[in-house]
Design a protein around this motif. Structure first.
Motif, PDB file in Angstrom:
ATOM      1  N   LYS A  57      42.514  35.298  43.532  1.00 17.47           N
ATOM      2  CA  LYS A  57      42.093  34.904  44.873  1.00 17.47           C
ATOM      3  C   LYS A  57      40.897  35.740  45.286  1.00 17.47           C
ATOM      4  N   GLU A  58      40.264  35.297  46.369  1.00 15.82           N
ATOM      5  CA  GLU A  58      39.138  36.055  46.898  1.00 15.82           C
ATOM      6  C   GLU A  58      39.283  36.205  48.404  1.00 15.82           C
ATOM      7  N   GLU A  59      38.723  37.281  48.897  1.00 20.38           N
ATOM      8  CA  GLU A  59      38.641  37.508  50.337  1.00 20.38           C
ATOM      9  C   GLU A  59      37.177  37.684  50.692  1.00 20.38           C
ATOM     10  N   GLN A  69      30.171  38.642  50.876  1.00 18.64           N
ATOM     11  CA  GLN A  69      30.557  38.811  49.485  1.00 18.64           C
ATOM     12  C   GLN A  69      32.054  38.518  49.338  1.00 18.64           C
ATOM     13  N   MET A  70      32.478  38.252  48.091  1.00 22.35           N
ATOM     14  CA  MET A  70      33.885  38.007  47.799  1.00 22.35           C
ATOM     15  C   MET A  70      34.498  39.237  47.150  1.00 22.35           C
ATOM     16  N   ASN A  71      35.601  39.716  47.704  1.00 29.74           N
ATOM     17  CA  ASN A  71      36.424  40.710  47.026  1.00 29.74           C
ATOM     18  C   ASN A  71      37.492  39.953  46.241  1.00 29.74           C
ATOM     19  N   ILE A  72      37.562  40.184  44.938  1.00 34.93           N
ATOM     20  CA  ILE A  72      38.417  39.375  44.058  1.00 34.93           C
ATOM     21  C   ILE A  72      39.644  40.176  43.633  1.00 34.93           C
ATOM     22  N   LEU A  73      40.798  39.527  43.680  1.00 37.01           N
ATOM     23  CA  LEU A  73      42.041  40.145  43.231  1.00 37.01           C
ATOM     24  C   LEU A  73      42.787  39.180  42.321  1.00 37.01           C
ATOM     25  N   SER A 180      35.680  27.673  41.790  1.00 36.18           N
ATOM     26  CA  SER A 180      37.095  27.320  41.848  1.00 36.18           C
ATOM     27  C   SER A 180      37.889  28.531  42.326  1.00 36.18           C
ATOM     28  N   ALA A 181      38.826  28.285  43.239  1.00 36.32           N
ATOM     29  CA  ALA A 181      39.642  29.382  43.772  1.00 36.32           C
ATOM     30  C   ALA A 181      40.830  29.630  42.853  1.00 36.32           C
ATOM     31  N   ASP A 182      40.555  30.150  41.649  1.00 33.71           N
ATOM     32  CA  ASP A 182      41.614  30.419  40.680  1.00 33.71           C
ATOM     33  C   ASP A 182      41.186  31.569  39.777  1.00 33.71           C
ATOM     34  N   GLY A 183      41.827  31.712  38.647  1.00 33.13           N
ATOM     35  CA  GLY A 183      41.556  32.834  37.761  1.00 33.13           C
ATOM     36  C   GLY A 183      40.151  32.889  37.204  1.00 33.13           C
ATOM     37  N   SER A 184      39.446  31.774  37.239  1.00 34.77           N
ATOM     38  CA  SER A 184      38.070  31.776  36.735  1.00 34.77           C
ATOM     39  C   SER A 184      37.158  32.660  37.582  1.00 34.77           C
ATOM     40  N   LEU A 185      37.577  32.989  38.809  1.00 28.88           N
ATOM     41  CA  LEU A 185      36.801  33.909  39.642  1.00 28.88           C
ATOM     42  C   LEU A 185      36.613  35.256  38.954  1.00 28.88           C
ATOM     43  N   LEU A 186      37.572  35.635  38.112  1.00 27.86           N
ATOM     44  CA  LEU A 186      37.507  36.936  37.447  1.00 27.86           C
ATOM     45  C   LEU A 186      36.329  37.046  36.484  1.00 27.86           C
ATOM     46  N   ASN A 187      35.850  35.900  36.008  1.00 24.37           N
ATOM     47  CA  ASN A 187      34.690  35.923  35.114  1.00 24.37           C
ATOM     48  C   ASN A 187      33.428  36.379  35.832  1.00 24.37           C
TER      49      ASN A 187
END
Length: 248
Positions: A57-59, A69-73, A180-187
């Motif tokens: 997810k992102e905040e 900016q997005m903080n990603i968790l 996409s609001a899923d695990g691909s954000l980690l990339n």
């Protein structure tokens, strides 16, 4: 003079008593060992299944330069299915279900692992903020299951909490970029699965009203699946052979 027959009888009786004590201790040891391995075989309530959903997810926040900016968790939502044992002879109810003693046994390379209870907000099941961060989660027995208020039907239900890996990194928002609001954000922050994975142990305790208390240790390897590629990964476990409940 000592009667040899009397001496022989005493020796035989002593041997028989010693042998009987040895057999009793052996049987008791076997029962204790079996209980240590198998635990309770007739619980009033059974943990029938654990479901895990792993994703990211992102905040969205503003940085010091007043830019977005997005903080990603990375989050892992965990669901525990508790069912009443219809073969249990007594009429019993759940007083409470407790999850505590969280301990990381295999460290992640990046981020910080935290445990979160469900939020009371109807729009968000979880808010990964400090006010929802907990060291233990306790569900009280009630007439209905309501996860937002940490209540479980006293005859069984589904309880949940989330384990998140926070402070992974941030990424500047580009208004023209579709994400996409899923695990691909980690990339976006170059966080790979090997750096994210960790193992966590914790205790689950089922307190039965006016009866016994049962505790088991649970160990989970998280996240389930390479969410950087899959986006969302799920795991359903209804075998649970390694989870052993014992009376405390």
């Amino acid at each position: 003079m000592i009667d040899k027959r009397l001496l022989t009888n005493k020796t035989r009786n002593t041997f028989i008593i010693a042998l009987a004590i040895f057999v009793i201790l052996l049987i008791a040891g076997f029962i204790m060992l079996k209980y240590d391995v198998q635990g309770e075989t007739n619980l009033p309530f059974n943990l029938s299944k654990i479901n895990i959903v792993s994703t990211a997810k992102e905040e969205t926040v503003k940085n010091e330069e007043d830019k977005w900016q997005m903080n990603i968790l990375q989050n892992n939502d965990i669901y525990f299915y508790i069912e009443k044992n219809n073969d249990y002879r007594k009429d019993v109810v759940i007083e409470k279900v407790i999850f505590d003693n969280f301990n990381i046994i295999e460290e992640n390379n990046i981020g910080e692992v935290k445990v979160y209870k469900p939020s009371e907000d109807e729009s968000d099941v979880y808010k990964y903020k400090e006010e929802y961060e907990v060291s233990s989660v306790e569900y009280k027995g009630s007439l209905v299951t309501n996860n937002k208020f940490l209540e479980i039907n006293n005859q069984g239900g589904i309880v949940e909490f989330s384990i998140a890996n926070i402070n992974l990194g941030s990424y500047p928002i580009d208004q023209e970029q579709t994400l996409s609001a899923d695990g691909s954000l980690l990339n976006l922050i170059n966080a790979n699965y090997d750096d994210l994975k960790f193992s966590i142990a914790f205790d689950m305790t089922i307190v039965v009203e006016n009866e016994n208390t049962y505790k088991a240790q649970i160990i989970l390897d998280l996240p389930v699946g390479d969410i950087t590629q899959e986006g969302v990964s799920t795991q359903e476990d209804n075998e649970l052979e390694d989870i052993v409940f014992k009376r405390i």
